[in-house]
Design a protein around this motif. Sequence first.
Motif, PDB file in Angstrom:
ATOM      1  N   GLU A 424       0.838  -1.216   0.000  1.00  0.00           N
ATOM      2  CA  GLU A 424       0.000   0.000   0.000  1.00  0.00           C
ATOM      3  C   GLU A 424       0.862   1.250   0.000  1.00  0.00           C
ATOM      4  N   GLN A 425       1.850   1.268   0.911  1.00  0.00           N
ATOM      5  CA  GLN A 425       2.700   2.463   1.040  1.00  0.00           C
ATOM      6  C   GLN A 425       3.526   2.705  -0.215  1.00  0.00           C
ATOM      7  N   VAL A 426       4.090   1.617  -0.760  1.00  0.00           N
ATOM      8  CA  VAL A 426       4.931   1.765  -1.960  1.00  0.00           C
ATOM      9  C   VAL A 426       4.088   2.261  -3.128  1.00  0.00           C
ATOM     10  N   ALA A 427       2.880   1.708  -3.279  1.00  0.00           N
ATOM     11  CA  ALA A 427       1.990   2.125  -4.376  1.00  0.00           C
ATOM     12  C   ALA A 427       1.624   3.601  -4.249  1.00  0.00           C
ATOM     13  N   ALA A 428       1.460   4.077  -3.007  1.00  0.00           N
ATOM     14  CA  ALA A 428       1.113   5.491  -2.796  1.00  0.00           C
ATOM     15  C   ALA A 428       2.301   6.401  -3.103  1.00  0.00           C
ATOM     16  N   ILE A 429       3.513   5.967  -2.759  1.00  0.00           N
ATOM     17  CA  ILE A 429       4.711   6.798  -2.952  1.00  0.00           C
ATOM     18  C   ILE A 429       5.165   6.791  -4.413  1.00  0.00           C
ATOM     19  N   PHE A 430       5.028   5.597  -5.078  1.00  0.00           N
ATOM     20  CA  PHE A 430       5.495   5.471  -6.474  1.00  0.00           C
ATOM     21  C   PHE A 430       4.333   5.033  -7.381  1.00  0.00           C
ATOM     22  N   PRO A 431       3.352   5.923  -7.574  1.00  0.00           N
ATOM     23  CA  PRO A 431       2.150   5.533  -8.345  1.00  0.00           C
ATOM     24  C   PRO A 431       2.438   5.227  -9.813  1.00  0.00           C
ATOM     25  N   ASP A 432       3.549   5.758 -10.354  1.00  0.00           N
ATOM     26  CA  ASP A 432       3.837   5.547 -11.780  1.00  0.00           C
ATOM     27  C   ASP A 432       4.684   4.305 -12.051  1.00  0.00           C
ATOM     28  N   SER A 433       5.094   3.617 -10.983  1.00  0.00           N
ATOM     29  CA  SER A 433       5.913   2.410 -11.164  1.00  0.00           C
ATOM     30  C   SER A 433       5.046   1.159 -11.082  1.00  0.00           C
ATOM     31  N   THR A 434       5.454   0.127 -11.800  1.00  0.00           N
ATOM     32  CA  THR A 434       4.725  -1.150 -11.767  1.00  0.00           C
ATOM     33  C   THR A 434       5.215  -1.951 -10.563  1.00  0.00           C
ATOM     34  N   LEU A 435       4.264  -2.382  -9.743  1.00  0.00           N
ATOM     35  CA  LEU A 435       4.597  -3.068  -8.492  1.00  0.00           C
ATOM     36  C   LEU A 435       3.912  -4.433  -8.460  1.00  0.00           C
ATOM     37  N   ALA A 436       4.643  -5.460  -8.030  1.00  0.00           N
ATOM     38  CA  ALA A 436       4.033  -6.799  -7.856  1.00  0.00           C
ATOM     39  C   ALA A 436       4.419  -7.338  -6.492  1.00  0.00           C
ATOM     40  N   ARG A 437       3.457  -8.034  -5.852  1.00  0.00           N
ATOM     41  CA  ARG A 437       3.717  -8.667  -4.548  1.00  0.00           C
ATOM     42  C   ARG A 437       3.765 -10.172  -4.732  1.00  0.00           C
ATOM     43  N   LEU A 438       4.761 -10.805  -4.130  1.00  0.00           N
ATOM     44  CA  LEU A 438       4.905 -12.249  -4.255  1.00  0.00           C
ATOM     45  C   LEU A 438       5.049 -12.864  -2.868  1.00  0.00           C
ATOM     46  N   ASP A 439       3.955 -13.458  -2.378  1.00  0.00           N
ATOM     47  CA  ASP A 439       3.993 -14.195  -1.118  1.00  0.00           C
ATOM     48  C   ASP A 439       3.008 -15.353  -1.240  1.00  0.00           C
ATOM     49  N   THR A 440       2.838 -16.143  -0.192  1.00  0.00           N
ATOM     50  CA  THR A 440       1.966 -17.326  -0.322  1.00  0.00           C
ATOM     51  C   THR A 440       0.525 -16.953  -0.600  1.00  0.00           C
TER      52      THR A 440
END
Length: 655
Positions: A424-440
């Motif tokens: 959530e925090q990363v998406a708010a700080i870097f809205p123009d970057s592509t973000l993926a989460r990898l966990d179980t």
Amino acid sequence: MAAEFIEVVFNLPLKSCFSYRLPEGEERKAADLIGCRVSAPFGRRNLNGWVISASDSLPEAVQEAKAVLRILDTQPLFGQDLLDLAGWISEFYLCSLGEALSVMLPGGKKEKNLPPLGLSPEDELHKRVVLSSEQEDALRQITQSSESYHYLYGITGSGKTEVFLRVAEEVLAQGKTVLFLVPEISLTHQMVDDLTGRFDKKPAVLHSHLTPSQKLTEWRRIQSGDATIVLGARSAVFAPLKNLGLIILDEEHETSYKSGSTPRYHGRQVAMKRCKMSGAKLLMGSATPSVESWAMMEQGVFQKRLLKERPAGGALPDIKILDLKKSKSLLSQELIRAMDRVLKEGKQVILFLNRRGHSYYFHCRSCGFEMKCRQCSIPLTYHKHRNRMICHYCGYQVKPLTLCPDCGSMDVGYAGFGTEQVEEQVAAIFPDSTLARLDTDSARKKGVLQETITQFRDGHIDILLGTQMVAKGLNFPGVKLVGIVLADTGLSLPDFRAAERSFSLIVQVAGRAGRYRNDGEVLVQTMRPDNPAIVYGCQGNIEAFYKFELNQRKEMGFPPFSRLIRIVYRGKDGRKVLEALEELTQLFRQAGLPDVMGPAECPLGVISGNHRYHTLIRSEDDFSGIHRITASLLSHSDVPRGIYREIDIDPVQLL
């Protein structure tokens, strides 16, 4: 007279084997059925079991034998070598022969086609690289040595995989077969890509994401000799390869090589035994060997082969410790600035946090109430995207609360943080970057894991946030910055291996940066900037850490200076569980076992409504004698109804 009777074992905690007749009309001889599965009447049930021997007469104590209902296999699944290995597992890990055979090949009634694996041979991954002089030396030492156990110890990115593959090529050229073990299913995808095109025959793949029928299909491919190289996670150590010449055990330090259910075998120990039985070589490798393996290298039990350089170029990354106590946010300003700079350069970022969910506990600020699982003695984790409080041990779920159930206060909230909150925090700080989460949680859906890794490797994802899945063995050329969001999540665990695991994770995660470049950066956020595991991990000072850790272990009398046998009793009635274990522990003491600790409540005292207590037996010299006495006492002691017993030889964790 032809053999007519068979001895059968079942996946039950029973040491006995049971006599049966062949079914009417069965044309095969009983001796030809050894290693096959049969369906047989057992008490009031029909169970599947394994044929382990044949005879033309019944044992003296048996008057008559029922007929098996049917024979499930056209050909045996196990040869004598694997039956012998199962016998050793049963004896060493104190389980039944049926339990040992069942863990080697679970389920699978019919064979099923597998989807094609890997990339095409033209893919650039398969271009042969020129070995460095260091790699050449290691290759020569391993292939020309008459010793059985070798350890390729080298920094992250030092080209261990290439040496593994070259040794495998030499072994295959001699007409022998190769078994390649990796700790995580996520790593099999990359290794399949590396192996496809490198070798003439498609590798067989064995891991827990295959259906039982798919696993059976691969098993038959291996048995027939169609596959001469097998790749897989822990249970692939049982692959039915004929003429075995080499077992490779990558990332040897990983605790996932240890089984968490009966029989609690360790992949490394089973691999050592298989190599001894077949005359094959065992080649292990890691940038952070387990403390036991480090000690065995020092003693010369494992032949140490060293890689100190990164042949693909790329220096070890610059690593910096950030004191999180000085930060008001879970992402420090320094980490945010570094991410911003790297993303503007068009490079990639990996963020690592070994804790999934959004927040890891709910508490009342008025009375201090903490919301724990009603079936386990641990706090529930808040998963925001599912709007649920979830127990990561038993799966219990409940809706989040808005009032404290103890005092009725509305001043309640969530503390701690997991991958969801960081996302959530990363998406708010870097809205123009592509973000993926990898966990179980995110990788639960089929294909997500492989797709995310491929997308990131191809540069379509800028920031990859993940748990241990992103920490191990994966190579991403575009990664310049790695941020460890909180390095000390594992340090507070009441386990003697906590420091070793934390150190290893820091070194392994840091190794994802700068593998092909000289400007890699790693920022390690921590609440304990002075902890030796974190300091040495960030310095990459492996020798100093092992020296420190071995001194600690020696002082405390823990492995590798001793060996442990752990007995856990669990059940719904805590008082009964404790009383039963006290009785058994007393027997151990009366038998003269020198160092018996317990019984005590396990650090995780309740899981799924079961109260857990454990006793530890420690051996500093005569392990085989202590093992023999323990085995004898356990086989002659009954476990009360409603209580379950777990036996763990050489446990890797004490939770």
